[in-house]
Enzyme design. Structure first.
Site, PDB file in Angstrom:
ATOM      1  N   LYS A  78       0.864  -1.177   0.000  1.00 41.76           N
ATOM      2  CA  LYS A  78       0.000   0.000   0.000  1.00 41.76           C
ATOM      3  C   LYS A  78       0.899   1.225   0.000  1.00 41.76           C
ATOM      4  O   LYS A  78       2.022   1.166   0.520  1.00 41.76           O
ATOM      5  CB  LYS A  78      -0.886  -0.002   1.256  1.00 41.76           C
ATOM      6  CG  LYS A  78      -2.141   0.802   1.117  1.00 41.76           C
ATOM      7  CD  LYS A  78      -3.257   0.080   0.376  1.00 41.76           C
ATOM      8  CE  LYS A  78      -4.386   1.029   0.042  1.00 41.76           C
ATOM      9  NZ  LYS A  78      -5.562   0.353  -0.529  1.00 41.76           N
ATOM     10  N   ASP A 101      -6.793   4.295  -4.865  1.00 44.65           N
ATOM     11  CA  ASP A 101      -7.492   4.225  -3.575  1.00 44.65           C
ATOM     12  C   ASP A 101      -8.084   5.626  -3.377  1.00 44.65           C
ATOM     13  O   ASP A 101      -8.267   6.362  -4.374  1.00 44.65           O
ATOM     14  CB  ASP A 101      -6.521   3.840  -2.442  1.00 44.65           C
ATOM     15  CG  ASP A 101      -7.228   3.517  -1.122  1.00 44.65           C
ATOM     16  OD1 ASP A 101      -7.818   2.429  -1.020  1.00 44.65           O
ATOM     17  OD2 ASP A 101      -7.219   4.345  -0.201  1.00 44.65           O
TER      18      ASP A 101
HETATM   19  P1  NDP Z   1     -12.844   8.004  -3.339  1.00 43.97           P
HETATM   20  O1  NDP Z   1     -11.741   8.977  -3.139  1.00 43.97           O
HETATM   21  O2  NDP Z   1     -13.378   7.783  -4.688  1.00 43.97           O
HETATM   22  O3  NDP Z   1     -14.100   8.392  -2.387  1.00 43.97           O
HETATM   23  C1  NDP Z   1     -13.945   8.488  -1.018  1.00 43.97           C
HETATM   24  C2  NDP Z   1     -15.289   8.911  -0.421  1.00 43.97           C
HETATM   25  O4  NDP Z   1     -15.194   8.853   0.989  1.00 43.97           O
HETATM   26  C3  NDP Z   1     -15.657  10.343  -0.757  1.00 43.97           C
HETATM   27  O5  NDP Z   1     -17.055  10.474  -0.769  1.00 43.97           O
HETATM   28  C4  NDP Z   1     -15.059  11.120   0.420  1.00 43.97           C
HETATM   29  O6  NDP Z   1     -15.670  12.362   0.679  1.00 43.97           O
HETATM   30  C5  NDP Z   1     -15.318  10.155   1.554  1.00 43.97           C
HETATM   31  N1  NDP Z   1     -14.312  10.335   2.598  1.00 43.97           N
HETATM   32  C6  NDP Z   1     -12.971  10.204   2.488  1.00 43.97           C
HETATM   33  N2  NDP Z   1     -12.372  10.476   3.649  1.00 43.97           N
HETATM   34  C7  NDP Z   1     -13.363  10.789   4.511  1.00 43.97           C
HETATM   35  C8  NDP Z   1     -13.384  11.146   5.885  1.00 43.97           C
HETATM   36  N3  NDP Z   1     -12.260  11.234   6.593  1.00 43.97           N
HETATM   37  N4  NDP Z   1     -14.607  11.368   6.456  1.00 43.97           N
HETATM   38  C9  NDP Z   1     -15.744  11.267   5.737  1.00 43.97           C
HETATM   39  N5  NDP Z   1     -15.781  10.932   4.430  1.00 43.97           N
HETATM   40  C10 NDP Z   1     -14.613  10.697   3.846  1.00 43.97           C
HETATM   41  O7  NDP Z   1     -12.315   6.653  -2.682  1.00 43.97           O
HETATM   42  P2  NDP Z   1     -12.806   5.163  -2.943  1.00 43.97           P
HETATM   43  O8  NDP Z   1     -14.279   5.132  -3.142  1.00 43.97           O
HETATM   44  O9  NDP Z   1     -11.920   4.567  -3.941  1.00 43.97           O
HETATM   45  O10 NDP Z   1     -12.437   4.465  -1.551  1.00 43.97           O
HETATM   46  C11 NDP Z   1     -13.347   4.453  -0.452  1.00 43.97           C
HETATM   47  C12 NDP Z   1     -12.935   3.365   0.523  1.00 43.97           C
HETATM   48  O11 NDP Z   1     -12.930   2.095  -0.147  1.00 43.97           O
HETATM   49  C13 NDP Z   1     -11.544   3.490   1.143  1.00 43.97           C
HETATM   50  O12 NDP Z   1     -11.561   2.950   2.438  1.00 43.97           O
HETATM   51  C14 NDP Z   1     -10.686   2.614   0.236  1.00 43.97           C
HETATM   52  O13 NDP Z   1      -9.520   2.145   0.897  1.00 43.97           O
HETATM   53  C15 NDP Z   1     -11.660   1.456   0.003  1.00 43.97           C
HETATM   54  N6  NDP Z   1     -11.376   0.635  -1.164  1.00 43.97           N
HETATM   55  C16 NDP Z   1     -11.324   1.192  -2.421  1.00 43.97           C
HETATM   56  C17 NDP Z   1     -11.084   0.376  -3.512  1.00 43.97           C
HETATM   57  C18 NDP Z   1     -11.141   0.897  -4.902  1.00 43.97           C
HETATM   58  O14 NDP Z   1     -11.066   0.070  -5.832  1.00 43.97           O
HETATM   59  N7  NDP Z   1     -11.312   2.191  -5.130  1.00 43.97           N
HETATM   60  C19 NDP Z   1     -10.766  -1.053  -3.343  1.00 43.97           C
HETATM   61  C20 NDP Z   1     -10.936  -1.545  -1.997  1.00 43.97           C
HETATM   62  C21 NDP Z   1     -11.191  -0.696  -0.965  1.00 43.97           C
HETATM   63  P3  NDP Z   1     -15.001  13.720   0.099  1.00 43.97           P
HETATM   64  O15 NDP Z   1     -15.342  13.750  -1.368  1.00 43.97           O
HETATM   65  O16 NDP Z   1     -15.662  14.792   0.892  1.00 43.97           O
HETATM   66  O17 NDP Z   1     -13.534  13.607   0.373  1.00 43.97           O
END
Ligand code: NDP
Length: 456
Positions: free
Chosen positions: A137, A177
């Site tokens: 990671k 991510d």
């Molecule tokens: P994105 O950056 O596309 O989206 C993240 C989302 O979560 C946004 O809506 C963001 O809001 C919100 N967010 C991020 N940080 C915070 C916080 N501290 N408090 C509240 N809301 C928050 O990321 P992903 O969708 O790719 O990833 C989301 C999760 O899924 C993570 O935990 C990641 O590790 C996990 N994941 C992702 C994979 C992938 O293929 N993308 C694979 C496996 C796991 P805002 O826009 O306001 O920042």
């Protein structure tokens, strides 16, 4: 009982206590890493007591120490010519069953503890996919919010200039991510290619015209819902008609919503770090397209949905107070705490599926278990994303592209296989402990490879 790093231990409980004390001492202040290890160790330690070869070869101690962690300076210039310095990371956790594999996160909260928790979890998740992938990671404390496209490009290029020395298509293959999507992967892939003059699948999540896989964008969210469907089918139920709440509105949340809607569920809430929207009529496909465009292209706030569709926006709150049958935490770590779990249970939630990594605290997970809520842990439920990344590597090596239907079918097969593995190790009579099942199934494959290599 054999000698361990921290003494002689007669019961799993005593060993767990001393093992965690040792881990905390060696990794001071890394609270997310401690939490992730504890959650796994609670399932795996009792299993190790029944399989002494893992115990006597210190497999858990070895699996909690990354192969290496690289940190580096990332220096870049903004549009006004100001110079900025960020810290870049890559934690190469374990390559026992394949090249290091795991995403890059760009977010101001990124630090070694967060990347070690994610890398540690990735070992079990990648193992569950059945594909030959080790675990890593990386990322940076860079904040992409409010940055121009050119600034993002310059940052990605600067980050890759150093990262390129540490990765390779058979050695370490990063992906996206939080804060790293198709745009960032493309900038980084372009820079890698420029530095090495070598067109190889060194990153996954690439654009379709230059080696990306169809369905990769959708894979994590789709996979989470496929896994949920298997859990419900196992008890003779389905997603159809279920009221669903999703946190986040990024990549994972968007495609979890899409698949839920396709399967006849009703999504009533989505969120971002500013708060959540509540749409009692349900978010239909058209409204979801608006969200995808808003968050992926316009890089706007979920609050704008409330203005557009005339629904409430609840600022600075998480959506767990909304009554639902199924809850999908899809934003970030520790976003669902004990108090949230208590409200969800009071409101009758039947299943919680983790789209994000470690979104539920250990207390929340215990509470769900006590109250017989079906719980899908991240390492099983969100493994679809890395699984399709693995298939992107395969397609790159073979220099072919599979159709959407082929990739989606493979994703469905993989999610079924993960569900089967959870049943194998987590079923106790009628009850299935998916967390225990996923932890032990993920552990056994990596542990057996490590045993086979001897003391290395
Ligand atoms: P994105 O950056 O596309 O989206 C993240 C989302 O979560 C946004 O809506 C963001 O809001 C919100 N967010 C991020 N940080 C915070 C916080 N501290 N408090 C509240 N809301 C928050 O990321 P992903 O969708 O790719 O990833 C989301 C999760 O899924 C993570 O935990 C990641 O590790 C996990 N994941 C992702 C994979 C992938 O293929 N993308 C694979 C496996 C796991 P805002 O826009 O306001 O920042």
């Amino acid at each position: 009982m054999s000698k361990h790093l921290y003494g002689d231990y007669s019961t799993p409980e005593k060993f767990l206590q001393c093992f965690m004390a040792g881990l905390i001492k060696r990794n001071p202040g890394e609270v997310e890493f401690h939490q992730a290890v504890k959650e796994v160790a609670e399932s795996v330690v009792p299993f190790m007591f029944e399989h002494k070869e893992y115990f006597s070869n210190l497999i858990l101690e070895r699996m909690t120490e990354p192969d290496r962690s690289v940190t580096f300076r990332v220096c870049w210039e903004d549009d006004q010519g100001n110079v900025h310095v960020n810290r870049g990371y890559r934690v190469q956790f374990n390559n026992a069953i394949g090249p290091y594999k795991g995403g890059l996160r760009f977010h101001p909260s990124v630090n070694l503890s967060i990347l070690k928790f994610l890398g540690f979890e990735q070992q079990f998740k990648n193992s569950l996919t059945t594909l030959p992938m080790g675990a890593g990671k990386g990322g940076s404390d860079f904040n992409p919010k409010g940055k121009s496209n050119r600034e993002i490009m310059r940052f990605c290029q600067a980050y890759m200039t150093e990262l390129s020395k540490h990765i390779g298509e058979n050695m370490d293959v990063p992906a996206g991510d939080i804060g790293v999507g198709a745009r960032e992967i493309s900038y980084m892939f372009g820079q890698y290619k420029r530095i090495n003059d070598n067109f190889v699948g060194v990153l996954t999540g690439k654009g379709i015209s230059f080696g990306g896989s169809l369905i990769r964008t959708e894979a994590t969210g789709f996979g989470t819902v496929y896994f949920t469907q298997h859990m419900l089918n196992h008890i003779g139920d389905s997603i159809k008609g279920k009221r669903c709440v999703i946190s986040g509105s990024g990549n994972v949340a968007q495609y979890a919503a899409k698949k839920i809607i396709e399967l006849g569920g009703k999504v009533v809430a989505l969120s971002d770090s500013g708060g959540y929207i509540l749409d009692e009529d349900g978010i239909d496909s058209e409204k979801l397209e608006y969200v995808i465009d808003l968050k992926t292209n316009k890089r706007g706030r979920i609050e704008e949905y409330a203005q557009k569709y005339g629904v409430p926006f609840i600022a600075n709150k998480r959506p767990w107070e909304v009554k639902c049958d199924l809850a999908f935490p899809c934003a970030t770590q520790n976003e669902l705490e004990l108090e949230d779990a208590q409200i969800l249970v009071k409101n009758g939630v039947m299943l919680v599926a983790e789209g994000a990594n470690m979104p539920s605290t250990i207390d929340a997970i215990h509470y769900f278990k006590e109250h017989k809520v079906l719980f899908a842990p991240a390492k099983a439920a969100n493994a679809g994303g890395v699984a399709i990344s693995g298939l992107e590597m395969t397609q790159n090596s073979m220099r072919i592209s599979w159709t959407s239907e082929e990739v989606d079918q493979r994703l469905q097969d993989i999610m079924k296989s993960i569900h089967d593995q959870c049943l194998k190790y987590g079923k106790n009579g009628e009850v299935v402990d998916y967390l225990k099942g996923a932890n032990i199934a993920g552990f056994v494959k990596v542990a057996d490879a490590m045993l086979a290599y001897g003391v290395v």
